[in-house]
Design a protein around this motif. Structure first.
Motif, PDB file in Angstrom:
ATOM      1  N   ALA A  33       0.695  -0.765  -0.011  1.00 49.87           N
ATOM      2  CA  ALA A  33       0.048  -0.348   0.327  1.00 49.87           C
ATOM      3  C   ALA A  33       1.197   1.376   0.042  1.00 49.87           C
ATOM      4  O   ALA A  33       1.795   1.390   0.597  1.00 49.87           O
ATOM      5  N   MET A  34       0.418   2.159  -0.498  1.00 46.33           N
ATOM      6  CA  MET A  34       0.773   3.570  -0.687  1.00 46.33           C
ATOM      7  C   MET A  34      -0.083   4.100  -0.188  1.00 46.33           C
ATOM      8  O   MET A  34      -1.112   4.455  -0.991  1.00 46.33           O
ATOM      9  N   GLY A  35       0.129   5.602   0.496  1.00 44.15           N
ATOM     10  CA  GLY A  35      -0.609   6.525   1.079  1.00 44.15           C
ATOM     11  C   GLY A  35      -0.319   8.158   1.041  1.00 44.15           C
ATOM     12  O   GLY A  35       0.936   8.498   0.842  1.00 44.15           O
ATOM     13  N   TRP A  36      -0.721   8.735   1.285  1.00 44.94           N
ATOM     14  CA  TRP A  36      -0.182   9.828   1.888  1.00 44.94           C
ATOM     15  C   TRP A  36      -1.105  10.919   2.777  1.00 44.94           C
ATOM     16  O   TRP A  36      -2.034  10.289   3.503  1.00 44.94           O
ATOM     17  N   TYR A  37      -0.607  11.333   3.615  1.00 42.55           N
ATOM     18  CA  TYR A  37      -0.429  11.665   4.879  1.00 42.55           C
ATOM     19  C   TYR A  37      -0.545  13.315   5.227  1.00 42.55           C
ATOM     20  O   TYR A  37       0.393  13.520   4.242  1.00 42.55           O
ATOM     21  N   ARG A  38      -0.950  13.573   6.142  1.00 42.60           N
ATOM     22  CA  ARG A  38      -0.737  15.222   6.673  1.00 42.60           C
ATOM     23  C   ARG A  38      -0.790  15.359   7.948  1.00 42.60           C
ATOM     24  O   ARG A  38      -1.315  14.671   8.754  1.00 42.60           O
ATOM     25  N   GLN A  39      -0.004  16.505   8.533  1.00 43.73           N
ATOM     26  CA  GLN A  39       0.228  16.745   9.916  1.00 43.73           C
ATOM     27  C   GLN A  39       0.432  18.528   9.435  1.00 43.73           C
ATOM     28  O   GLN A  39       1.106  19.747   9.326  1.00 43.73           O
ATOM     29  N   ALA A  40      -0.977  19.253  10.620  1.00 42.48           N
ATOM     30  CA  ALA A  40      -0.951  20.184  10.150  1.00 42.48           C
ATOM     31  C   ALA A  40       0.088  21.588  11.495  1.00 42.48           C
ATOM     32  O   ALA A  40       0.202  20.098  12.208  1.00 42.48           O
ATOM     33  N   PRO A  41       0.292  22.321  12.092  1.00 37.19           N
ATOM     34  CA  PRO A  41       0.697  22.583  12.785  1.00 37.19           C
ATOM     35  C   PRO A  41       0.150  22.472  14.282  1.00 37.19           C
ATOM     36  O   PRO A  41      -1.639  22.503  13.969  1.00 37.19           O
ATOM     37  N   GLY A  42       0.950  22.055  15.002  1.00 37.82           N
ATOM     38  CA  GLY A  42      -0.187  21.591  16.407  1.00 37.82           C
ATOM     39  C   GLY A  42      -1.050  20.305  16.730  1.00 37.82           C
ATOM     40  O   GLY A  42      -1.516  20.148  17.229  1.00 37.82           O
ATOM     41  N   LYS A  43      -0.734  19.889  15.596  1.00 36.96           N
ATOM     42  CA  LYS A  43      -1.987  18.716  15.336  1.00 36.96           C
ATOM     43  C   LYS A  43      -0.999  16.985  14.588  1.00 36.96           C
ATOM     44  O   LYS A  43       0.447  17.354  14.544  1.00 36.96           O
ATOM     45  N   GLN A  44      -1.718  16.048  15.368  1.00 39.03           N
ATOM     46  CA  GLN A  44      -1.380  15.229  14.669  1.00 39.03           C
ATOM     47  C   GLN A  44      -1.341  15.048  13.424  1.00 39.03           C
ATOM     48  O   GLN A  44      -2.186  15.036  12.617  1.00 39.03           O
ATOM     49  N   ARG A  45      -0.779  13.916  13.123  1.00 44.71           N
ATOM     50  CA  ARG A  45      -0.102  13.329  11.368  1.00 44.71           C
ATOM     51  C   ARG A  45      -2.101  12.184  11.450  1.00 44.71           C
ATOM     52  O   ARG A  45      -2.016  11.893  12.100  1.00 44.71           O
ATOM     53  N   GLU A  46      -2.497  12.501  10.297  1.00 45.28           N
ATOM     54  CA  GLU A  46      -3.255  11.980   9.900  1.00 45.28           C
ATOM     55  C   GLU A  46      -3.419  11.485   8.345  1.00 45.28           C
ATOM     56  O   GLU A  46      -3.164  11.581   7.687  1.00 45.28           O
ATOM     57  N   LEU A  47      -3.920  10.092   8.105  1.00 41.16           N
ATOM     58  CA  LEU A  47      -4.448   9.600   7.421  1.00 41.16           C
ATOM     59  C   LEU A  47      -5.389  10.994   6.165  1.00 41.16           C
ATOM     60  O   LEU A  47      -5.856  11.098   6.443  1.00 41.16           O
ATOM     61  N   VAL A  48      -4.417  10.582   4.873  1.00 40.77           N
ATOM     62  CA  VAL A  48      -5.954  11.035   3.814  1.00 40.77           C
ATOM     63  C   VAL A  48      -5.830  10.388   2.814  1.00 40.77           C
ATOM     64  O   VAL A  48      -7.419  10.257   2.577  1.00 40.77           O
ATOM     65  N   ALA A  49      -5.538   9.730   2.250  1.00 32.16           N
ATOM     66  CA  ALA A  49      -6.227   8.781   1.296  1.00 32.16           C
ATOM     67  C   ALA A  49      -4.754   7.890   1.165  1.00 32.16           C
ATOM     68  O   ALA A  49      -3.758   7.963   1.084  1.00 32.16           O
ATOM     69  N   LEU A  50      -5.424   6.216   0.812  1.00 34.75           N
ATOM     70  CA  LEU A  50      -4.598   4.570   0.964  1.00 34.75           C
ATOM     71  C   LEU A  50      -4.746   4.687  -0.689  1.00 34.75           C
ATOM     72  O   LEU A  50      -6.115   4.476  -0.509  1.00 34.75           O
ATOM     73  N   ILE A  51      -3.801   3.606  -0.965  1.00 37.08           N
ATOM     74  CA  ILE A  51      -4.727   2.699  -1.656  1.00 37.08           C
ATOM     75  C   ILE A  51      -3.042   1.766  -1.779  1.00 37.08           C
ATOM     76  O   ILE A  51      -1.978   1.526  -1.407  1.00 37.08           O
ATOM     77  N   THR A  52      -4.371   0.591  -2.200  1.00 38.73           N
ATOM     78  CA  THR A  52      -2.960  -0.992  -2.061  1.00 38.73           C
ATOM     79  C   THR A  52      -2.668  -1.339  -3.077  1.00 38.73           C
ATOM     80  O   THR A  52      -3.269  -0.584  -4.840  1.00 38.73           O
ATOM     81  N   ASN A  53      -2.133  -1.676  -3.752  1.00 34.96           N
ATOM     82  CA  ASN A  53      -0.999  -1.777  -4.986  1.00 34.96           C
ATOM     83  C   ASN A  53      -2.245  -2.779  -6.294  1.00 34.96           C
ATOM     84  O   ASN A  53      -1.855  -2.771  -7.509  1.00 34.96           O
ATOM     85  N   LYS A  96       3.644   8.160   2.190  1.00 30.70           N
ATOM     86  CA  LYS A  96       4.063   6.319   3.051  1.00 30.70           C
ATOM     87  C   LYS A  96       4.423   5.204   2.041  1.00 30.70           C
ATOM     88  O   LYS A  96       2.825   5.382   1.025  1.00 30.70           O
ATOM     89  N   ALA A  97       4.656   4.601   2.259  1.00 28.86           N
ATOM     90  CA  ALA A  97       5.063   3.254   1.149  1.00 28.86           C
ATOM     91  C   ALA A  97       4.952   2.755   2.047  1.00 28.86           C
ATOM     92  O   ALA A  97       6.091   1.968   3.161  1.00 28.86           O
ATOM     93  N   ASN A  98       4.236   0.729   1.955  1.00 28.53           N
ATOM     94  CA  ASN A  98       4.664   0.065   2.557  1.00 28.53           C
ATOM     95  C   ASN A  98       5.406  -1.144   1.917  1.00 28.53           C
ATOM     96  O   ASN A  98       4.794  -1.171   0.750  1.00 28.53           O
ATOM     97  N   VAL A  99       6.513  -1.648   2.108  1.00 30.59           N
ATOM     98  CA  VAL A  99       7.461  -2.976   1.303  1.00 30.59           C
ATOM     99  C   VAL A  99       7.510  -3.714   2.040  1.00 30.59           C
ATOM    100  O   VAL A  99       8.055  -4.298   3.625  1.00 30.59           O
ATOM    101  N   ARG A 100       7.439  -5.074   1.435  1.00 30.99           N
ATOM    102  CA  ARG A 100       7.521  -6.270   2.067  1.00 30.99           C
ATOM    103  C   ARG A 100       8.770  -7.306   1.179  1.00 30.99           C
ATOM    104  O   ARG A 100       8.724  -6.823   0.099  1.00 30.99           O
ATOM    105  N   TYR A 101       9.525  -7.660   2.721  1.00 30.34           N
ATOM    106  CA  TYR A 101      10.983  -7.939   2.599  1.00 30.34           C
ATOM    107  C   TYR A 101      10.604  -9.576   2.634  1.00 30.34           C
ATOM    108  O   TYR A 101      10.570  -9.747   4.247  1.00 30.34           O
TER     109      TYR A 101
END
Length: 119
Positions: A33-53, A96-101
């Motif tokens: 899966a690959m995705g986009w996260y965002r972090q605004a000032p003073g806030k936690q990082r949050e998921l925006v969108a995710l897509i699987t392979n 963000k990218a998730n890679v399997r080994y």
């Protein structure tokens, strides 16, 4: 090792559009899966969108209907088309990218790209 390089951030007026891209390179034995996260000032990082392979997508409620995530598996690239941008979308956006080994999965992050929505 895996490198993620984002591009496409910038300043845009409310209601405008931006397109973010992220290219993965390095030891991509199996890119999951690959995705986009965002972090605004003073806030936690949050998921925006995710897509699987396989192309299955998931979105934060706040961006549904406005943002579209896509990927090009041949180029190890993920993109985020952002339309109808709002001031509250202002944040640093991270790829963000998730890679399997073998039996193990590892998460990798890009350096982030600033998106500012302001008039």
């Amino acid at each position: 090792q895996v490198q993620l390089v984002e591009s496409g951030g910038g300043l845009v007026q409310p209601g405008g559009s931006l397109r973010l891209s992220c290219v993965a390179s390095g030891s991509l034995f199996r890119l999951n899966a690959m995705g986009w996260y965002r972090q605004a000032p003073g806030k936690q990082r949050e998921l925006v969108a995710l897509i699987t392979n396989g192309g299955t997508t998931d979105y934060a409620d706040s961006v549904k209907g406005r943002f579209t995530i896509s990927r090009d598996n041949a180029k190890d690239t993920v993109s985020l088309q952002m339309n109808s941008l709002k001031p509250e979308d202002t944040a640093v956006y991270y790829c963000k990218a998730n890679v399997r080994y073998g039996r193990y999965d590892f998460d990798y992050w890009g350096q982030g790209t600033q998106v500012t929505v302001s008039s």
